[in-house]
Write a protein that holds these residues in place. Structure first.
Motif, mmCIF file in Angstrom:
data_model
loop_
_atom_site.group_PDB
_atom_site.id
_atom_site.type_symbol
_atom_site.label_atom_id
_atom_site.label_comp_id
_atom_site.label_asym_id
_atom_site.label_seq_id
_atom_site.Cartn_x
_atom_site.Cartn_y
_atom_site.Cartn_z
ATOM 1 N N GLY A 7 -2.151 -5.160 -21.372
ATOM 2 C CA GLY A 7 -3.304 -6.057 -21.252
ATOM 3 C C GLY A 7 -3.611 -6.518 -19.846
ATOM 4 N N SER A 8 -2.761 -6.218 -18.881
ATOM 5 C CA SER A 8 -3.062 -6.627 -17.506
ATOM 6 C C SER A 8 -4.023 -5.627 -16.872
ATOM 7 C CB SER A 8 -1.795 -6.799 -16.681
ATOM 8 O OG SER A 8 -1.009 -5.636 -16.664
ATOM 9 N N PHE A 9 -4.847 -6.146 -15.960
ATOM 10 C CA PHE A 9 -5.931 -5.384 -15.355
ATOM 11 C C PHE A 9 -6.145 -5.894 -13.939
ATOM 12 C CE2 PHE A 9 -10.387 -5.660 -14.146
ATOM 13 C CZ PHE A 9 -10.861 -4.376 -14.350
ATOM 14 N N VAL A 10 -6.310 -4.977 -12.982
ATOM 15 C CA VAL A 10 -6.621 -5.376 -11.613
ATOM 16 C C VAL A 10 -7.695 -4.462 -11.033
ATOM 17 C CG1 VAL A 10 -4.360 -6.409 -11.135
ATOM 18 C CG2 VAL A 10 -4.741 -3.989 -10.624
ATOM 19 N N ARG A 11 -8.411 -5.010 -10.063
ATOM 20 C CA ARG A 11 -9.413 -4.252 -9.300
ATOM 21 C C ARG A 11 -9.106 -4.464 -7.835
ATOM 22 N NH1 ARG A 11 -15.879 -3.952 -9.838
ATOM 23 N NH2 ARG A 11 -16.218 -2.798 -7.927
ATOM 24 N N GLY A 12 -9.171 -3.375 -7.052
ATOM 25 C CA GLY A 12 -8.823 -3.462 -5.641
ATOM 26 C C GLY A 12 -9.980 -3.184 -4.706
ATOM 27 N N THR A 13 -9.801 -3.654 -3.476
ATOM 28 C CA THR A 13 -10.730 -3.395 -2.381
ATOM 29 C C THR A 13 -9.912 -2.812 -1.235
ATOM 30 O OG1 THR A 13 -12.081 -5.287 -3.039
ATOM 31 C CG2 THR A 13 -12.377 -4.455 -0.785
ATOM 32 N N VAL A 14 -10.340 -1.673 -0.732
ATOM 33 C CA VAL A 14 -9.588 -0.990 0.318
ATOM 34 C C VAL A 14 -9.541 -1.844 1.587
ATOM 35 C CG1 VAL A 14 -9.490 1.050 1.816
ATOM 36 C CG2 VAL A 14 -10.119 1.296 -0.593
ATOM 37 N N VAL A 15 -8.330 -1.996 2.121
ATOM 38 C CA VAL A 15 -8.098 -2.729 3.363
ATOM 39 C C VAL A 15 -7.811 -1.744 4.497
ATOM 40 C CG1 VAL A 15 -6.579 -4.385 4.536
ATOM 41 C CG2 VAL A 15 -7.218 -4.742 2.139
ATOM 42 N N THR A 16 -6.938 -0.767 4.233
ATOM 43 C CA THR A 16 -6.493 0.179 5.258
ATOM 44 C C THR A 16 -6.350 1.558 4.637
ATOM 45 O OG1 THR A 16 -5.189 -1.589 6.266
ATOM 46 C CG2 THR A 16 -4.713 0.634 6.986
ATOM 47 N N THR A 17 -6.700 2.588 5.406
ATOM 48 C CA THR A 17 -6.463 3.966 4.981
ATOM 49 C C THR A 17 -5.690 4.702 6.064
ATOM 50 O OG1 THR A 17 -8.465 4.901 5.949
ATOM 51 C CG2 THR A 17 -8.654 4.007 3.721
ATOM 52 N N ALA A 18 -5.001 5.741 5.657
ATOM 53 C CA ALA A 18 -4.300 6.620 6.597
ATOM 54 C C ALA A 18 -4.278 8.007 5.962
ATOM 55 C CB ALA A 18 -2.876 6.120 6.844
ATOM 56 N N PRO A 19 -4.227 9.046 6.779
ATOM 57 C CA PRO A 19 -4.256 10.406 6.227
ATOM 58 C C PRO A 19 -3.067 10.684 5.309
ATOM 59 C CG PRO A 19 -4.491 10.417 8.626
ATOM 60 C CD PRO A 19 -4.147 9.022 8.229
ATOM 61 N N GLY A 20 -3.305 11.554 4.322
ATOM 62 C CA GLY A 20 -2.223 12.047 3.481
ATOM 63 C C GLY A 20 -1.358 12.993 4.292
ATOM 64 N N ALA A 21 -0.322 13.543 3.665
ATOM 65 C CA ALA A 21 0.620 14.416 4.374
ATOM 66 C C ALA A 21 -0.030 15.704 4.864
ATOM 67 C CB ALA A 21 1.811 14.741 3.469
ATOM 68 N N THR A 22 -1.027 16.212 4.130
ATOM 69 C CA THR A 22 -1.752 17.416 4.553
ATOM 70 C C THR A 22 -3.241 17.164 4.379
ATOM 71 O OG1 THR A 22 -1.960 18.541 2.396
ATOM 72 C CG2 THR A 22 0.154 18.805 3.574
ATOM 73 N N ALA A 23 -4.054 18.082 4.888
ATOM 74 C CA ALA A 23 -5.506 17.954 4.759
ATOM 75 C C ALA A 23 -5.963 18.055 3.304
ATOM 76 C CB ALA A 23 -6.194 19.020 5.599
ATOM 77 N N ALA A 24 -5.126 18.587 2.422
ATOM 78 C CA ALA A 24 -5.465 18.715 1.007
ATOM 79 C C ALA A 24 -5.148 17.459 0.201
ATOM 80 C CB ALA A 24 -4.729 19.905 0.402
ATOM 81 N N ASP A 25 -4.483 16.476 0.839
ATOM 82 C CA ASP A 25 -4.045 15.260 0.145
ATOM 83 C C ASP A 25 -4.977 14.094 0.428
ATOM 84 O OD1 ASP A 25 -1.793 16.740 -0.632
ATOM 85 O OD2 ASP A 25 -0.676 16.101 1.140
ATOM 86 N N VAL A 26 -5.362 13.373 -0.631
ATOM 87 C CA VAL A 26 -6.187 12.186 -0.443
ATOM 88 C C VAL A 26 -5.435 11.181 0.427
ATOM 89 C CG1 VAL A 26 -7.590 12.444 -2.524
ATOM 90 C CG2 VAL A 26 -5.421 11.211 -2.664
#
Length: 152
Positions: A78-97
């Motif tokens: 029953g728990s629920f959360v919604r997020g807002t992006v603060v920081t991004t960084a590249p995944g390990a490869t170009a194919a990774d989000v």
């Protein structure tokens, strides 16, 4: 708060090391897809545009909830959360989000996520779509996995 340097090292980082200054509420593994839609860009050329994620959240191999557009995370308790992006960084490869740090902008329910204030997307694999898209409106899922660490 989670430093960008830690995010950049996220491909090999562990929540225990990365989140030392936060209490981990829950760590769940996600298996699902990043959904893309073919849309014209400002220049009129068709391009794949991220639309939404859809993933099952698992702990010890058991499904405990879902992750979907918003971004939202909803658990069977029953728990629920919604997020807002603060920081991004590249995944390990170009194919990774990318790896993400998200602040929770909405939180409801009394389950496992009730006290969470942050979400980290770590250890991403797959999910990036490249190449030409055929027709405006076409949808294309791309498989991905990640670990979501909910903390306070």
């Amino acid at each position: 708060m989670f430093s960008l340097l830690v995010l950049l090292a996220g491909a090999t980082a562990t929540p225990d090391a990365d989140l030392a200054s936060h209490a981990v509420v829950l760590t769940a593994h996600a298996e699902g897809a990043q959904i893309y839609q073919c849309k014209p860009g400002e220049d009129g050329v068709l391009r794949w545009s991220f639309r939404e994620p859809i993933a099952s959240l698992m702990v010890d191999g058991k499904s405990i909830g879902h992750h979907y557009g918003g971004p939202h995370w909803a658990l069977a308790d029953g728990s629920f959360v919604r997020g807002t992006v603060v920081t991004t960084a590249p995944g390990a490869t170009a194919a990774d989000v990318p790896l993400l740090e998200l602040a929770l902008s909405e939180n409801s329910g009394q389950g496992a996520l009730a006290t969470a204030t942050l979400v980290y997307r770590l250890h991403t694999r797959g999910g990036v779509l490249t190449g030409a898209c055929p027709t405006a409106g076409a949808l294309q899922p791309v498989a991905y996995s990640a670990d979501y660490v909910f903390a306070k």
